[in-house]
Structures are given as C-alpha cells and as structure tokens.
Motif scaffolding. Structure first.
Motif, mmCIF file in Angstrom:
data_model
loop_
_atom_site.group_PDB
_atom_site.id
_atom_site.type_symbol
_atom_site.label_atom_id
_atom_site.label_comp_id
_atom_site.label_asym_id
_atom_site.label_seq_id
_atom_site.Cartn_x
_atom_site.Cartn_y
_atom_site.Cartn_z
ATOM 1 N N GLY A 1 0.819 -1.203 0.000
ATOM 2 C CA GLY A 1 0.000 0.000 0.000
ATOM 3 C C GLY A 1 0.856 1.257 0.000
ATOM 4 O O GLY A 1 0.609 2.208 -0.740
ATOM 5 N N ARG A 2 1.915 1.234 0.819
ATOM 6 C CA ARG A 2 2.797 2.401 0.886
ATOM 7 C C ARG A 2 3.435 2.682 -0.465
ATOM 8 O O ARG A 2 3.699 3.828 -0.812
ATOM 9 C CB ARG A 2 3.898 2.147 1.923
ATOM 10 N N MET A 3 3.721 1.594 -1.223
ATOM 11 C CA MET A 3 4.354 1.785 -2.515
ATOM 12 C C MET A 3 3.332 2.054 -3.608
ATOM 13 O O MET A 3 3.697 2.218 -4.778
ATOM 14 C CB MET A 3 5.181 0.550 -2.886
ATOM 15 N N GLY A 4 2.074 2.030 -3.249
ATOM 16 C CA GLY A 4 1.028 2.336 -4.205
ATOM 17 C C GLY A 4 0.725 1.207 -5.154
ATOM 18 O O GLY A 4 0.272 1.430 -6.276
ATOM 19 N N ARG B 1 12.576 5.721 -10.363
ATOM 20 C CA ARG B 1 11.140 5.535 -10.272
ATOM 21 C C ARG B 1 10.884 4.067 -10.608
ATOM 22 O O ARG B 1 11.541 3.508 -11.481
ATOM 23 C CB ARG B 1 10.461 6.452 -11.286
#
Lengths: 307, 341
Positions: free
Chosen positions: B259-262, B328
């Motif tokens: 979740g933190r990394m999307g 990225r």
C-alpha cells in the motif's frame, strides 16, 4: 636501549639448538644400538667365551660355516619350522579373525560387551597365557585331554607340540586380526552396498567385489604385523616347552636362546646365529615395507566426496 | 516405459514424537517424464528416492507401477531394491573403487537374473561409454578420474541397465558450476533419447528449472506444489515455493508495504514481485535509492531502498547506474503474485 626479548636467542643459532636437542638421542642410539651391533659382529667372528678367562681367538667366518654346515642341519630346520609356524598361525588368525569381524559388523544386542570379551586374550601377558596353556595341554592331568577324553602327548619331542604352540598363538592373537578387520570393514561406505543392492548384485558378489577388496589393505597390515611378530616368536614356545634343541618347538629364537644360554660353549656361534636372524628379519621387513608402499599407492580410498 | 504413482508415502526415523522425514507424500510420474524434486537440505528428498528404490522401508504408503498392461497398476512397495528394476545414481557416486571404469559399468549387467552373454555386456558397456564420452577411460581406475568423469561413470552404470525408472540423488552437487551446466544438458538429452522416466532430486533451482518436465517442491517432508517449471515460477502456491525459485530472490511485501508503494492490493496478505518484473526508470526525484549495484553480465542486480523497504531488482546493463542514484519504479499488475502466506 630496549633490546626486546629477541636478543638472548642470538646466543645460539637455530641449527646449534637443533643439534643440541638431537645429541642425547644420537648418543643413546650409538651406545645401545650401534655399539652392540658392531661389538656382536666382532664377537661372531671369534671364539669368545665369557666364562673361560682366555683372550678370544679370531676365527673368521668359522662360526657361520659351522652353523650352516652343522651335521644335523638344526639351524636350517629351525628356520623352516619358524616359517611354517608363521604360515599356519597367521593364516588361521586371519581366517578366523576376518570371519568373526564379519559377524561382529552386524548390530545385535550386547555387541559391545561381546567384542570386549573377545579381545581379552590379546590383553594378557604371553608368559601368563603360556602357563595356562601348559596346564591345559598337560598329558596327564590337563583339561584338554580330559575334555577330549584322550591321552594326547603335547611334549616337545612329539609333532603335536608344534600344534600346541599354534593353538595358543591363534587363541591369543586372533583378537588382533578381529580388531583390524573390523576397522577395515567399518571404513567401507554404506552407499556402496546400497548401490550394489540396486544393481541387483548377490551376496557373494557384494562380498567378493566390495567387502573383500576394500577391507584388504587393513587385513594385510594385520597379516604383516602378525607375520613379523610370529617370526620372532619366543615366549610361548619357551613357556610351553623350554629351550631344548631338536624339539618340534625349537624355533629360531628358541634355538638362539638354547645356544646362547644353555651351555658353556663359546658365545661366538650364538652371536653368529643372532646375526643370521637379524639379516632374515631385515630382509623380511624390507619386503614388507616395499609391499606396504605398493598397497598404499594402489589402494588409495575412493576419493572423498560429501557423505 | 511404465508410469508410477506414489501414494501417501510416510517415513519416520527414530523416536515416535519426531517429525516424520516424509509425511504423506503423493505424486505421479508419467511414462518418460523427468520429474525434479526440489527441496532444501533436510526436506526429505533423499529419503523419498531411497523409499522409491526400496532401500528405505516406508512406515505407510504405496508405490504403484503402471506398465500400461491390462492388469493395471501393480503395488511394488513390498519388493526389495533388486526386484524393482530401477537404477539409482548416488550423490557421492559410489563407484566400486577396486574395479576399472569398464568393470564398474559392466557390474549391474553381470547379475545372473539378467542372463546376458559376455558379448551383449561388452556391447552395452561400450555403447554407454561412447554416449558419455568415456571410451578412452575404460581401463582407468575410478580413483584416477576427475569429479565429472566419476559422475559420468555413475550415470553410465545406471544407463547400461536400461531401467524402467532412473533415480538421481543430487548427482551434480559436488561438481563445479561450469561442469554442472554441461552435465545438466547431457542428462536431459540422455533421458529424452532413452525415453524412460526419471526422478531427479536437487536443491538447486536453476538445475530444477532447466531439467524438469515437472517440478515437485518438497519441504519438511510434505509436498508443497507440483507442476511444470514455468507454472511453479509464475504461480507459486505460497511464499516458501516463491522464495525457492529465482535468483535474485523474489521480493515479498506485506499488504501494508504494498500500500505504501502504491501497488494494487487484494485480500491476500502477501505480495510477491520478481526482481525482473520491476520497470526501473532513472529519475532524480524518484523514491528509490540504489544501495548496492552488481554487474552480472547480461543484467544488473540492484538493491534499492524505497522509504525503508529493501527491494531486489534486475535491470538491463544499458541503464548506467551507481550507488546513490535515484529511480522511479513501476510494475505490471499482472506480474504481482498475491499469496496467503
């Protein structure tokens, strides 16, 4: 000004320290090995007699000639008798020892205790062991004759006396062959037998092609030890039968003892006999060492991989 | 060539309370199939082979052989090793040291039950020696051979038998990497040309991937998953299997980290992303920082730090990168593995 701990070391060079350490051993070797060897070589060329107070006379090879050409051929007979003893005794010890080791290799209850008991004879003193067997063999009241319900005479004048020595020796030294055979057998990797089992090899095949060749180097080592030891056999024969000449138990060392300590004759001839024995032993040892080198070269164990 | 079915195989060593070495292992080996059993040390893979060969007596379970005949599958679990017509190659080669290479190769053929003539034995041995490139080594003693040659003799000894099933117990474990690579190809080729089934045990996932028709993943005496290599790689049933394949290893993230990394989430607790699934783009303002850079030739292995989450990533060598560079990251949602545990 601080010279450190290294300074005193320069007092003596490394090689002189080394020499100093070797010196005592060298001195002992010369005093107790080299000198007697040379002195006895000298004595064997004379008619030296320690009891009569006359100067020894140089007789050249006379003593050796007497030994070799003695009318009753006692020297040669003692040598061949000893050779036969080695053959029979070591042969029996090896056969029985290896067979027992094969049995002991399987695991069963009380194997440790059983093995320990089997090894007891080896731990006894040969003199004590000889005395026991002497009573067992006794023609009149010996336990052996009582058991067999016979009146066998194991006296030295009979051929049976030779076999008495064989029996006592085999009883005493078979445990040694058991021990070495076990060591050889236990070193055989189990996977070889498993591979053979998958390869549909029969029991005889496994024994002939895995057990025997892989245990052989160790068993051979035992044979070599026992052969050298039996060749110089003295104690058992002496205790069983004394040091008389011309008996069926007059092996080389027994004859040597009889000649050297048995009469008032010159010491020259027994010393010459001792020299013959020495030469024979050296020849045997050289052969054996050559053979061991050969075995080590050929019988290198399977290159060790992960077990 | 027969197919085999192993059903509920259980093997226990020592005290009753201990974990069994094999715990209800069941699987099938198709006719002519190369099945690789992949597992770590102590997973029970060697015990499995020994049970199939008959060297180890299982506490429970059956081994069925289906020769395709009208009588159907036959239970062979009570047969002794020599009655099963299987050949086994041991990890430590187990060559008979006092026999020449030739005698070692001929050994399995000399069993009386086979009733082969001397000429037949000779022919088979020289054929096997030729296949394995051992023709000029026939008179040597095994102790004079290199590791690779010894292993080829061991394989040859299994080969001459023309068994119904090959059992290979980490045969290449003690060889160096280069030789292992070549031997994998040789074994694969031999098995194909003989057309007989093979069970090959290894802890090396590269070996497993390159050899197998199907991989069976074994862990602590239990089958975790069985299937073709690409299926095991793409759809591991849990994180243990996922971790066992691929080098650098898979990145396992908790759903919180995902979740933190999307990353897109599911109801499963773990997300797995293979190092090669990441798309790496240089971006001075990106969230990922390279901490370790390894040049492996055809690709680069990077260790990236994304806000405290450590990721292993592979990238093409054309990407010029040094430690401290920023990136990225992107990933195709289809490449994300969702795992329960």
């Amino acid at each position: 000004m601080n010279q450190g701990r290294g300074a005193p070391a320069r007092f003596m060079s490394e090689s002189s320290v080394r020499n100093l350490c070797i010196m005592p051993a060298l001195a002992l070797l010369i005093a107790f090995n080299v000198f007697p060897l040379l002195a006895s070589l000298g004595i064997s060329l004379t008619d030296f007699n320690p009891i009569i107070d006359t100067a020894p006379r140089f007789v050249g090879m006379g003593n050796y000639r007497d030994l070799v050409e003695s009318p009753r051929q006692e020297v040669w007979r003692s040598f061949s008798r000893t050779g036969f003893l080695v053959l029979v005794t070591v042969g029996l010890e090896t056969l029985i020892g290896f067979a027992v080791a094969l049995l002991l290799r399987r695991s069963f209850r009380g194997r440790g205790l059983f093995t320990a008991i089997l090894l007891i004879p080896m731990m006894l003193s040969p003199a004590v062991m000889g005395s026991f067997w002497r009573y067992l063999f006794n023609a009149d009241y010996g336990a052996l004759n009582w058991f067999l319900d016979a009146r066998l005479n194991w006296d030295g004048s009979r051929a049976l006396a030779f076999w008495a020595v064989v029996i006592a020796e085999v009883w005493m030294w078979t445990p040694f062959m058991i021990l070495l055979s076990l060591a050889g057998l236990n070193a055989i990797p189990e996977t070889l037998y498993e591979a053979a089992e998958v390869d549909r090899a029969g029991a005889w095949f496994r024994f002939r092609h895995i057990t025997l060749p892989l245990a052989a180097p160790m068993v051979l080592l035992g044979i070599v030890f026992r052969a050298m030891d039996t060749f110089r056999l003295f104690d058992t024969a002496m205790v069983l039968n004394g040091n008389l000449e011309g008996q069926h138990t007059t092996f080389v060392s027994v004859l040597l003892h009889a000649r050297g300590f048995g009469g008032s004759r010159s010491l020259g001839e027994p010393t010459a006999l001792a020299y013959l024995l020495l030469i024979a032993s050296l020849a045997l040892a050289t052969l054996v060492l050559r053979y061991l080198d050969h075995v080590r070269g050929v019988g290198a164990p399977e290159r060790g991989r992960r077990p | 060539m027969p197919a085999y079915e192993i059903a509920g195989l259980t093997v226990a060593f020592g005290n009753a309370g201990a974990r069994p070495a094999l715990d209800g292992v069941s699987f099938k080996v198709g006719a002519g199939e190369l099945l690789v059993v992949l597992g770590r040390t102590g997973s029970g893979k060697t015990t499995l082979l020994r049970s199939i060969s008959g060297l180890q007596k299982p506490a429970a379970g059956r081994i069925l052989e289906d020769g395709g005949g009208p009588q159907g599958p036959v239970d062979i679990s009570s047969l002794p090793p020599h009655g099963r017509d299987m050949a086994m190659v041991f990890q430590n080669f187990s060559l008979y040291p006092r026999m020449s290479v030739k005698e070692n190769l001929a050994f399995p053929l000399r069993a009386k039950a086979l009733g082969l003539s001397a000429g037949e034995i000779e022919a088979r041995v020289s054929q096997a020696a030729e296949t394995l490139g051992l023709s000029d080594k026939l008179c040597r003693s095994p102790t004079e051979l290199s590791g690779g040659e010894m292993q080829r003799v061991a394989i040859g000894r299994a080969l001459v038998r023309r068994p119904r099933l090959f059992l290979m117990d980490e045969p290449l474990a003690s060889l160096d990497a280069k030789l292992r690579e070549r031997m994998v190809l040789e074994i694969r080729g031999l098995q194909r040309s003989l057309g007989c089934g093979m069970i090959y045990v290894t802890h090396d996932h590269v070996e497993a991937m390159s050899l197998a028709d199907r991989i069976l993943v074994l862990d602590r005496g239990k089958v975790l998953q069985a299937g073709p290599p690409e299926e095991i790689y793409r759809h591991p049933c849990d994180s243990r299997v996922a971790r066992m394949l691929g080098r650098p290893g898979i990145n396992l993230l908790t759903s919180e980290e995902g979740g933190r990394m999307g990353l897109p989430l599911s109801e499963k607790r773990l997300l797995g992303v293979r190092p090669e699934s990441w798309r790496v783009t240089a971006d001075p303002a990106g969230p990922a920082v390279a901490s370790v850079v390894e040049h492996l030739g055809p690709q680069m292995a990077l260790v990236l730090d994304v806000q405290g989450i450590v990721l292993r990533v592979t990238a093409p060598p054309s990407l010029r990168v040094k430690a401290g560079d920023r990136f990225r990251l992107g990933v195709d949602p289809a490449d994300i593995l969702y795992l329960d545990r």
